[in-house]
Every structure is written in C-alpha cells, then in structure tokens.
Design a protein around this motif. Structure first.
Motif, PDB file in Angstrom:
ATOM      1  N   HIS A  70       0.840  -1.190   0.000  1.00  0.00           N
ATOM      2  CA  HIS A  70       0.000   0.000   0.000  1.00  0.00           C
ATOM      3  C   HIS A  70       0.882   1.249   0.000  1.00  0.00           C
ATOM      4  O   HIS A  70       0.935   2.013   0.968  1.00  0.00           O
ATOM      5  CB  HIS A  70      -0.907  -0.036   1.241  1.00  0.00           C
ATOM      6  CG  HIS A  70      -2.283   0.452   0.993  1.00  0.00           C
ATOM      7  ND1 HIS A  70      -2.699   1.709   1.306  1.00  0.00           N
ATOM      8  CD2 HIS A  70      -3.353  -0.168   0.437  1.00  0.00           C
ATOM      9  CE1 HIS A  70      -3.971   1.846   0.989  1.00  0.00           C
ATOM     10  NE2 HIS A  70      -4.391   0.729   0.462  1.00  0.00           N
ATOM     11  N   VAL A 125      -0.211   3.561  -4.774  1.00  0.00           N
ATOM     12  CA  VAL A 125      -1.368   2.666  -4.735  1.00  0.00           C
ATOM     13  C   VAL A 125      -2.539   3.334  -4.030  1.00  0.00           C
ATOM     14  O   VAL A 125      -3.687   3.249  -4.471  1.00  0.00           O
ATOM     15  CB  VAL A 125      -1.001   1.333  -4.048  1.00  0.00           C
ATOM     16  CG1 VAL A 125      -2.249   0.490  -3.783  1.00  0.00           C
ATOM     17  CG2 VAL A 125      -0.020   0.551  -4.910  1.00  0.00           C
ATOM     18  N   ALA A 151      -1.708  -1.623  -9.327  1.00  0.00           N
ATOM     19  CA  ALA A 151      -2.437  -0.605  -8.573  1.00  0.00           C
ATOM     20  C   ALA A 151      -3.881  -0.505  -9.049  1.00  0.00           C
ATOM     21  O   ALA A 151      -4.817  -0.413  -8.241  1.00  0.00           O
ATOM     22  CB  ALA A 151      -1.742   0.742  -8.699  1.00  0.00           C
ATOM     23  N   VAL A 182       1.564   7.111 -12.095  1.00  0.00           N
ATOM     24  CA  VAL A 182       2.175   6.099 -11.225  1.00  0.00           C
ATOM     25  C   VAL A 182       3.685   6.193 -11.434  1.00  0.00           C
ATOM     26  O   VAL A 182       4.200   5.775 -12.482  1.00  0.00           O
ATOM     27  CB  VAL A 182       1.666   4.682 -11.552  1.00  0.00           C
ATOM     28  CG1 VAL A 182       2.357   3.645 -10.663  1.00  0.00           C
ATOM     29  CG2 VAL A 182       0.154   4.609 -11.361  1.00  0.00           C
TER      30      VAL A 182
END
Length: 298
Positions: free
Chosen positions: A68, A72, A102, A221
């Motif tokens: 996490h 994410v 993710a 990301v």
C-alpha cells in the motif's frame, strides 16, 4: 522497523468493512470501506490481510503482497472517485511502474466489483472495431444493430447503468477512436466511469483536446524512489526482509532503477533459487546471479 513490527505480530494491514446499503452515489471515498491500521513508525506503509478480492491482482510472485504505497493509495482514491461520479480518468506512467497492479487492486476494492467491465483493444482499432469491442465488454452480444447510429444508441443505453469501464493500453487508440469515446461519454445519459490506462496514454489523450478536457484526474504512477525501495520490497516479499540496505541500493542502482516490474522479476528468480530452504538468506552473490539473469553479467 518493518522487520521488528512484523515479527512482533502487530497489525500492519488493511481490512474491508462490511458494505452498507445507501444511495447510488454516496461519498466516493466512504464507499471504499477501508479501515487502515498502521503500526507505529511505519511511515504510512500498510499491508493487505483481506485476500478475498485480490484474485485478479497480478503480484507475480508466490508469497508476495500488494504494498500500500502512496501511489497505490492515490490510485485507489482516484478510481473510487471516478466510479462514484461516473467520470473519465487517465492512469499513466512508464512501463513496469506498477500501474496494472495498482489499478486491479483499486478495482477489486470497489463496493461493487462485479460492475467492472474491461475493454481489450488491438493496435489502432477502427471505430467499428472499437464499437464491437465495447459491445462485447457490455455483454450486448448480437443485440448491436448493424447501423452505426442505432448501434451507438444501444451502447449509450447500456452505459446508463453505473459501471466502471476499463480500457487498458489506451495509447493504442487513434484519434477517431478517442473522438468516438468522447461522443459516448458526452451523452447526458451516460452514467459509467471510464478509466483509460497505459504507458503513453496521457500523450494519446492530449492529442484529442475535446476528450482530454473531460478527464477528471490525470493519475501518474511514478517509479520507486531510492530511499523507499528497501521498505517497499520488505513489505512486498519476506525474502527482502533481511537483505541489507546497501545490497538493495546496489541492486536498484545497477538493475532495479525503481521499476517495480524489474524488482518483481528479481524476486521471482530469488524465490526459485531459495525454494525448499527453511530460512533462506539472500546475499550479494545470490543477488548478482539474479541480476545477471535479467541483464547479463554486471
């Protein structure tokens, strides 16, 4: 700190709470049903205990977990927001940065994951090809009329239902296909969220300003930064828990470069090499062999 807390059995995990019935468009983040319990001093890193909804999340290595990370968590909130309000979002970043993991994790945590529909497109599909692919994803079967106008009305009617439509590798779509999507999502009756994902998808969308202007969130990301690699990999797989930070830094400098896919492949090689050992220890020589399998001798 992660090693100490995990060995002490502290709860560093994310759990799902029971779903609560409510209006169709509740607060997007409250729909996540997440209760984060973090150990002291973890810097916000949490792990996943609830595995029921993770069957489609490709963590690639036996024994690995979805970490996490801030990226994410951000994707999780972006997807929840889009699903709640029926918006268009763009998920982008270089290949191997963890976009798919993710995204699939975020989709699995939606209150109604069964409403997610995936669209798989080839390279540079024509509008008729994209129309057929959308019809398949929406399970329209042979009900799609032959005429373009009637077929588009059938698609709009299907898009009235609150769903999440995921179109991966969106950078493959040419301008006319993206304009076609823009037309569908411009219809006032459309109540489906659209997630456009892929390396370079943001550049493809920017070439169609009418669609780009309708993107609610541009979600990048990024690659892992050097100072977080050791923490993230220790959370990703137990093999990395006892690897020194110097060795992790060496791997990242020579091979990993913050690319999560590369780190997952290295973990896979190390898992194979230590298979059957009760207490595997990963040393520099083992790391060099694993790295060489990816890039050749260093």
């Amino acid at each position: 700190m992660i090693r100490r807390d995990r060995r002490a059995g502290r709860a560093l995990m994310v759990e799902r709470e029971p779903e609560v019935a409510g209006p169709r468009r509740p607060d997007p983040l409250s729909e996540l049903g997440l209760n984060v319990v973090a150990g002291q001093g973890t810097g916000g890193q949490v792990f996943l205990r609830e595995q029921k909804h993770l069957a489609q999340v490709p963590v690639l290595v036996p024994g690995a977990q979805v970490v996490h990370t801030p990226a994410v968590r951000s994707v999780l909130r972006t997807v929840a927001h889009a699903a709640a309000v029926g918006a268009v979002v763009c998920l982008y970043g270089d290949a191997g940065q963890g976009k798919t993991v993710a995204l699939q994790y975020a989709l699995s945590q939606l209150p109604h994951p069964a409403r997610v529909r995936r669209v798989h497109v080839g390279v540079h599909p024509t509008v008729p090809e994209l129309r057929r692919v959308l019809a398949g994803a929406l399970e329209l079967g042979r009900r799609l009329p032959r005429g373009a106008g009637e077929a588009d009305l059938t698609l709009v009617n299907a898009l009235r239902q609150p769903r999440v439509l995921v179109l991966d590798e969106a950078q493959r779509l040419p301008g006319p296909a993206l304009e076609f999507l823009r037309g569908l999502w411009d219809h006032p009756d459309t109540d489906t969220a659209l997630v456009l994902a892929g390396a370079g998808s943001e550049r493809a969308l920017r070439r169609v300003p009418a669609l780009a202007s309708r993107v609610l969130t541009w979600e990048l990301v990024p690659r892992l930064i050097p100072r977080e690699v050791a923490t993230v990999m220790a959370a990703f797989h137990p093999l990395w828990e006892d690897v020194s930070e110097d060795d992790v830094a060496w791997v990242d400098e020579h091979v990993g470069h913050g690319n999560f896919r590369t780190w997952a492949k290295l973990t896979s090689h190390l898992t194979a090499e230590t298979y059957g050992k009760s207490r595997p220890v990963v040393d520099r020589r083992m790391l060099e062999r694993a790295c060489a399998r990816l890039v050749g001798p260093l």
